[in-house]
Design a protein around this motif. Structure first.
Motif, PDB file in Angstrom:
ATOM      1  N   ARG A  72      61.123 -24.429 -39.909  1.00  0.00           N
ATOM      2  CA  ARG A  72      61.516 -23.040 -39.603  1.00  0.00           C
ATOM      3  C   ARG A  72      62.556 -23.002 -38.490  1.00  0.00           C
ATOM      4  O   ARG A  72      63.500 -22.222 -38.532  1.00  0.00           O
ATOM      5  CB  ARG A  72      60.270 -22.238 -39.188  1.00  0.00           C
ATOM      6  CG  ARG A  72      60.474 -20.738 -39.228  1.00  0.00           C
ATOM      7  CD  ARG A  72      59.234 -20.008 -38.791  1.00  0.00           C
ATOM      8  NE  ARG A  72      58.996 -20.158 -37.359  1.00  0.00           N
ATOM      9  CZ  ARG A  72      58.139 -19.411 -36.684  1.00  0.00           C
ATOM     10  NH1 ARG A  72      57.436 -18.480 -37.279  1.00  0.00           N
ATOM     11  NH2 ARG A  72      57.978 -19.598 -35.387  1.00  0.00           N
ATOM     12  N   LEU A 104      61.928 -16.155 -43.645  1.00  0.00           N
ATOM     13  CA  LEU A 104      60.817 -15.202 -43.750  1.00  0.00           C
ATOM     14  C   LEU A 104      59.648 -15.805 -44.525  1.00  0.00           C
ATOM     15  O   LEU A 104      58.476 -15.594 -44.175  1.00  0.00           O
ATOM     16  CB  LEU A 104      61.298 -13.915 -44.427  1.00  0.00           C
ATOM     17  CG  LEU A 104      62.304 -13.081 -43.627  1.00  0.00           C
ATOM     18  CD1 LEU A 104      62.809 -11.908 -44.454  1.00  0.00           C
ATOM     19  CD2 LEU A 104      61.685 -12.589 -42.317  1.00  0.00           C
ATOM     20  N   ILE A 105      59.960 -16.564 -45.586  1.00  0.00           N
ATOM     21  CA  ILE A 105      58.895 -17.225 -46.358  1.00  0.00           C
ATOM     22  C   ILE A 105      58.179 -18.255 -45.487  1.00  0.00           C
ATOM     23  O   ILE A 105      56.940 -18.331 -45.468  1.00  0.00           O
ATOM     24  CB  ILE A 105      59.484 -17.898 -47.617  1.00  0.00           C
ATOM     25  CG1 ILE A 105      59.995 -16.831 -48.596  1.00  0.00           C
ATOM     26  CG2 ILE A 105      58.434 -18.783 -48.300  1.00  0.00           C
ATOM     27  CD1 ILE A 105      60.776 -17.389 -49.771  1.00  0.00           C
ATOM     28  N   ARG A 118      55.867 -16.616 -43.012  1.00  0.00           N
ATOM     29  CA  ARG A 118      54.601 -16.193 -43.631  1.00  0.00           C
ATOM     30  C   ARG A 118      53.658 -17.388 -43.804  1.00  0.00           C
ATOM     31  O   ARG A 118      52.463 -17.296 -43.526  1.00  0.00           O
ATOM     32  CB  ARG A 118      54.885 -15.539 -44.979  1.00  0.00           C
ATOM     33  CG  ARG A 118      53.679 -14.858 -45.599  1.00  0.00           C
ATOM     34  CD  ARG A 118      54.063 -14.081 -46.858  1.00  0.00           C
ATOM     35  NE  ARG A 118      52.938 -13.343 -47.378  1.00  0.00           N
ATOM     36  CZ  ARG A 118      52.581 -12.134 -46.969  1.00  0.00           C
ATOM     37  NH1 ARG A 118      53.267 -11.534 -46.018  1.00  0.00           N
ATOM     38  NH2 ARG A 118      51.538 -11.517 -47.496  1.00  0.00           N
ATOM     39  N   VAL A 128      52.314 -18.418 -40.344  1.00  0.00           N
ATOM     40  CA  VAL A 128      51.252 -17.504 -39.897  1.00  0.00           C
ATOM     41  C   VAL A 128      49.953 -17.813 -40.634  1.00  0.00           C
ATOM     42  O   VAL A 128      48.863 -17.793 -40.049  1.00  0.00           O
ATOM     43  CB  VAL A 128      51.673 -16.033 -40.122  1.00  0.00           C
ATOM     44  CG1 VAL A 128      50.486 -15.097 -39.902  1.00  0.00           C
ATOM     45  CG2 VAL A 128      52.816 -15.662 -39.191  1.00  0.00           C
ATOM     46  N   GLY A 129      50.070 -18.113 -41.949  1.00  0.00           N
ATOM     47  CA  GLY A 129      48.886 -18.466 -42.733  1.00  0.00           C
ATOM     48  C   GLY A 129      48.205 -19.713 -42.220  1.00  0.00           C
ATOM     49  O   GLY A 129      46.975 -19.761 -42.100  1.00  0.00           O
ATOM     50  N   ARG A 136      46.062  -2.704 -43.293  1.00  0.00           N
ATOM     51  CA  ARG A 136      47.502  -2.633 -43.569  1.00  0.00           C
ATOM     52  C   ARG A 136      48.098  -1.338 -43.010  1.00  0.00           C
ATOM     53  O   ARG A 136      49.191  -1.330 -42.424  1.00  0.00           O
ATOM     54  CB  ARG A 136      47.737  -2.704 -45.071  1.00  0.00           C
ATOM     55  CG  ARG A 136      49.197  -2.822 -45.486  1.00  0.00           C
ATOM     56  CD  ARG A 136      49.344  -2.870 -46.986  1.00  0.00           C
ATOM     57  NE  ARG A 136      48.939  -1.623 -47.603  1.00  0.00           N
ATOM     58  CZ  ARG A 136      49.733  -0.541 -47.697  1.00  0.00           C
ATOM     59  NH1 ARG A 136      50.961  -0.570 -47.191  1.00  0.00           N
ATOM     60  NH2 ARG A 136      49.295   0.561 -48.261  1.00  0.00           N
TER      61      ARG A 136
END
Length: 591
Positions: A29, A63-64, A67, A70-71, A311
Motif C-alpha cells: 500500500r 482503496l482496495i 480495505r 483494515v480487514g 453503517r
C-alpha cells in the motif's frame, strides 16, 4: 486444560500468519501511494493524460488495499482476543491467578449475604465465575448472584448451562467479540438513552426539497457543459450553496443523534457480530431458543438490522470530515439523506438495540456459568426437591484449592436447623461459607462443589462479617442487631435459609447466651432452615427441647505431640475439645 493449551497455540500461529499478511499489504500500500504521487507529478510535468490513467488505476488499487489492510487489522484484534481468552484460562487453572474483573463495584454491606460470603471483590465468587467483557454482561452476572430465581427459572438455567458448557469454541467466540465491542457503562447508557428518546419528525416539504435541489443541481451541471450557458454557472453555485445551507440546518439533529460519541458504529457492529453468532448457533434448550425467537421477533433479523444501523451511524459520523461535509453535501445533501434513513430505522427498529444488548449480557452471564461447569466437570447440578428435602454429599468450598479442600456431608431434611460447635480454627466459619456459596450457585442454576445434592430455593440470609460504622455512629453490636432484626422479620414472611456465625459478640457472656438461645427460638418457630455456629456449649442444650427441628454438629481438634491437628470433618454432637488456652500458652501469651 488441554483444550486451552491447544487453542492458544492455534491462535498464536494464526495471529503470526495474519500479522505477516498485514505487514505485506501495508508495504504494498505504501508503494502504491508513492506511485500515485510519482505518476501524478509526471502527469503534471509532461502534461500527459496517460499518467493520469495510471494514477486513477493506482488510486483504485490503493482503496482496495486499504480495505484489505483494515480487514487484516480487525482479524488480528479478533485472534488476539481469542489468544487472551485461552491465556487467561490457563493462568487461572495452572497458576491460580485471577485475571478477571472482580465486581468490586457491586460490593455492598447491605445485601443479605453478598458481603459475608465474599460474592464480590478480590478472589471472590464473582471473580472466579466472571468471563464477561461488556458492561451489561457484568451487570447481568452480578444480578444473578444477588437475586433469587424460582424453581422453574433455576431448571431453565441449569439446562442452558449444561448445553453451553459443551460449546467451548462458541463461548470463546462470543467472549472475543464482546472484548472487541467496547460496550462499557458509558456506551451502554448512551445507546439505552438514544433508543428511548423521541424520534425526530422532519416535514415532508423539507424531505422533498432534499431530493429536488440535488436533482436541479445535476440538471444545471449537465446544461452548463452541453449548452455552455454562462448563467448556469451562477445557478450551480447558488444550488450548491443552498444544499450546504440545508445540510447545516440539520447538523444539530445529527449531533443530537450521535450524542458526542466517537466510533459508536464499531460497538454496534461488534454487537451485530455477537448476535449473528447467537442466531446461527443450533440450540435445544428452551432458554437459548427463546433468545433467538426474541431476536427475530416481528420478522426482523436483529444481526442484519444492527449491521445496517452501524453503517448509518458511520455515515453520520463522517459529518466531522470537512471534505465530505462540503463536497458531498454541496452536491447531494449526503448527510441529510443519511439522517432521514437513520431516523426511519430508529422509528421502526429502535427497540432492537436495548433488547439485543440485554440478550448479549444474559448470554455472557450464562457463558460464565457454563465455563465454570466446563472447568469443574466433576461438580454436580443439584436436584430441586419437591418434597422439601435438602441434603449435600461431599460438599466443599469451590473457591478453595482442590488439594486443600475438605468436603463434608450435611442434611437438613429431618432436622432443618443445625447448632454447630468447634474450637478456634476448626473450620466452622469456612463450613458456613461453603454452604452459603454453594446455595448461591445452586440458586442461579450453576453446578455446585458436591457429588450429590438436592435442595429447594429459599431466600438466603447470612450474619458473619458485620462492621461498625464511624460515619453512621453505629457500633458493631448495633449493626449486628439490625441484621438479626431484618432476618427475623423476613422469616416471619416466608421460609428462609439462615447462616449465623457466633452472634452477639459485642455483649457479655450471659447476654450473649440468652440472646443466642432467644434468636434460635425465634427462627425455629418459623419454617427456617440453617446453621448457627457458636462457642457456647450451653446453647447446644436447646436441641433437647426441639429434637425434631434442631441437631448438634461439631468440628473437633486433636493435640498430638504438643501440636494441633485439624481434620475439618464435621461430626454429630457437641465439641469436646478446646484450644484457645493451649495456643496462648504455646505463643507465650500466658503461663
Amino acid at each position: 486444560m488441554e483444550i486451552y493449551q491447544k487453542r492458544q497455540l492455534l491462535f498464536n500461529n494464526q495471529y503470526n500468519a495474519i500479522r505477516s499478511k498485514y505487514k505485506l499489504v501495508g508495504a504494498i500500500r505504501l508503494l502504491v501511494f508513492l506511485a500515485i504521487i510519482c505518476f501524478f507529478y509526471l502527469a503534471l510535468a509532461k502534461a500527459d493524460t496517460f499518467y493520469l490513467y495510471i494514477v486513477g488505476g493506482a488510486v483504485i488499487a490503493f482503496l482496495i488495499l486499504l480495505r484489505i489492510h483494515v480487514g487484516y487489522s480487525w482479524r488480528m484484534r479478533y485472534v488476539q482476543a481469542l489468544k487472551d481468552v485461552n491465556r487467561d484460562e490457563l493462568s487461572f487453572l495452572e497458576k491460580d491467578e485471577r485475571p478477571f474483573e472482580d465486581g468490586s463495584e457491586f460490593k455492598t454491606t447491605e445485601h443479605p449475604y453478598a458481603f459475608d460470603l465474599d460474592i464480590f471483590g478480590y478472589k471472590s465468587l464473582y471473580q472466579y465465575l466472571n468471563r464477561t467483557a461488556t458492561f451489561i454482561g457484568k451487570q447481568k452476572l452480578a444480578d444473578l448472584l444477588k437475586g433469587k430465581l424460582s424453581a422453574n427459572e433455576i431448571l431453565e438455567n441449569q439446562e442452558a448451562v449444561k448445553e453451553l458448557s459443551q460449546k467451548a469454541e462458541w463461548r470463546q467466540e462470543i467472549n472475543a467479540y464482546s472484548k472487541l465491542a467496547n460496550l462499557d457503562d458509558k456506551s451502554y447508557q448512551r445507546l439505552k438513552k438514544w433508543s428511548e428518546t423521541e424520534v425526530l419528525t422532519i416535514s415532508k416539504f423539507t424531505r422533498l426539497l432534499s431530493y429536488i435541489l440535488p436533482i436541479l443541481l445535476g440538471v444545471a451541471i449537465v446544461l452548463y457543459f452541453l449548452l455552455d450557458i454562462e448563467v448556469m454557472g451562477y445557478v450551480i453555485s447558488s444550488l450548491f450553496s443552498i444544499n450546504l445551507i440545508m445540510t447545516l440546518s440539520h447538523i444539530k439533529y445529527i449531533q443530537r443523534e450521535l450524542g458526542g460519541a466517537d466510533k459508536i458504529h464499531e460497538t454496534i457492529e461488534s454487537c451485530s457480530a455477537i448476535i449473528k453468532r447467537i442466531e446461527k448457533e443450533s440450540f435445544v434448550t428452551e432458554k437459548m431458543k427463546s433468545y433467538i425467537s426474541e431476536l427475530n421477533k416481528d420478522s426482523f433479523q436483529a444481526s442484519k438490522e444492527l449491521k445496517e444501523l452501524s453503517r448509518l451511524f458511520e455515515q453520520l459520523e463522517t459529518v466531522a470530515n470537512i471534505f465530505v461535509m462540503v463536497v458531498f453535501n454541496g452536491f447531494i445533501q449526503y448527510h441529510v439523506h443519511a439522517l432521514y434513513k437513520f431516523l426511519d430505522w430508529k422509528k421502526e427498529k429502535g427497540h432492537l438495540v436495548p433488547k439485543s444488548i440485554e440478550i448479549i449480557g444474559e448470554v455472557e452471564a450464562l457463558n460464565s456459568l457454563a465455563n465454570f461447569s466446563y472447568n469443574n466437570r466433576y461438580y454436580t447440578f443439584p436436584v430441586i426437591s419437591e418434597e422439601g428435602k435438602m441434603s449435600f454429599t461431599n460438599l466443599g468450598h469451590p473457591l478453595l484449592n482442590e488439594k486443600k479442600r475438605v468436603c463434608n456431608d450435611i442434611d437438613f431434611s429431618n432436622q432443618r436447623f443445625v447448632i454447630l460447635t468447634g474450637s478456634n480454627m476448626s473450620g466452622k466459619s469456612t463450613f458456613l461459607r461453603t454452604i452459603g456459596v454453594n446455595l448461591v450457585l445452586a440458586g442461579i442454576g450453576a453446578p455446585i462443589c458436591a457429588t450429590k445434592a438436592s435442595f429447594f430455593p429459599l431466600p438466603l440470609f447470612v450474619s458473619m462479617r458485620l462492621t461498625d460504622s464511624l460515619e453512621d455512629s453505629e457500633s458493631y453490636f448495633y449493626a449486628e442487631v439490625k441484621r438479626l432484626k431484618m432476618i427475623i422479620e423476613q422469616v416471619r414472611e416466608e421460609s428462609c435459609f439462615v447462616l449465623l456465625d457466633e452472634i452477639l459478640r459485642g455483649t457479655n457472656s450471659d447476654d450473649k447466651q440468652s440472646g443466642t438461645i432467644g434468636v434460635i427460638h425465634k427462627l425455629i418457630r418459623e419454617n427456617t432452615y440453617g446453621v448457627i455456629a457458636t462457642h457456647d456449649l450451653e446453647v447446644c442444650e436447646t436441641t433437647n427441647k426441639f429434637p425434631d427441628i434442631l441437631i448438634n454438629k461439631c468440628f473437633e481438634v486433636e493435640i498430638k505431640e504438643d501440636d494441633l491437628h485439624f481434620d475439618y470433618k464435621i461430626r454429630d454432637g457437641v465439641c469436646q475439645n478446646k484450644n484457645a488456652t493451649f495456643i496462648m500458652r504455646k505463643m507465650e501469651i500466658i503461663d
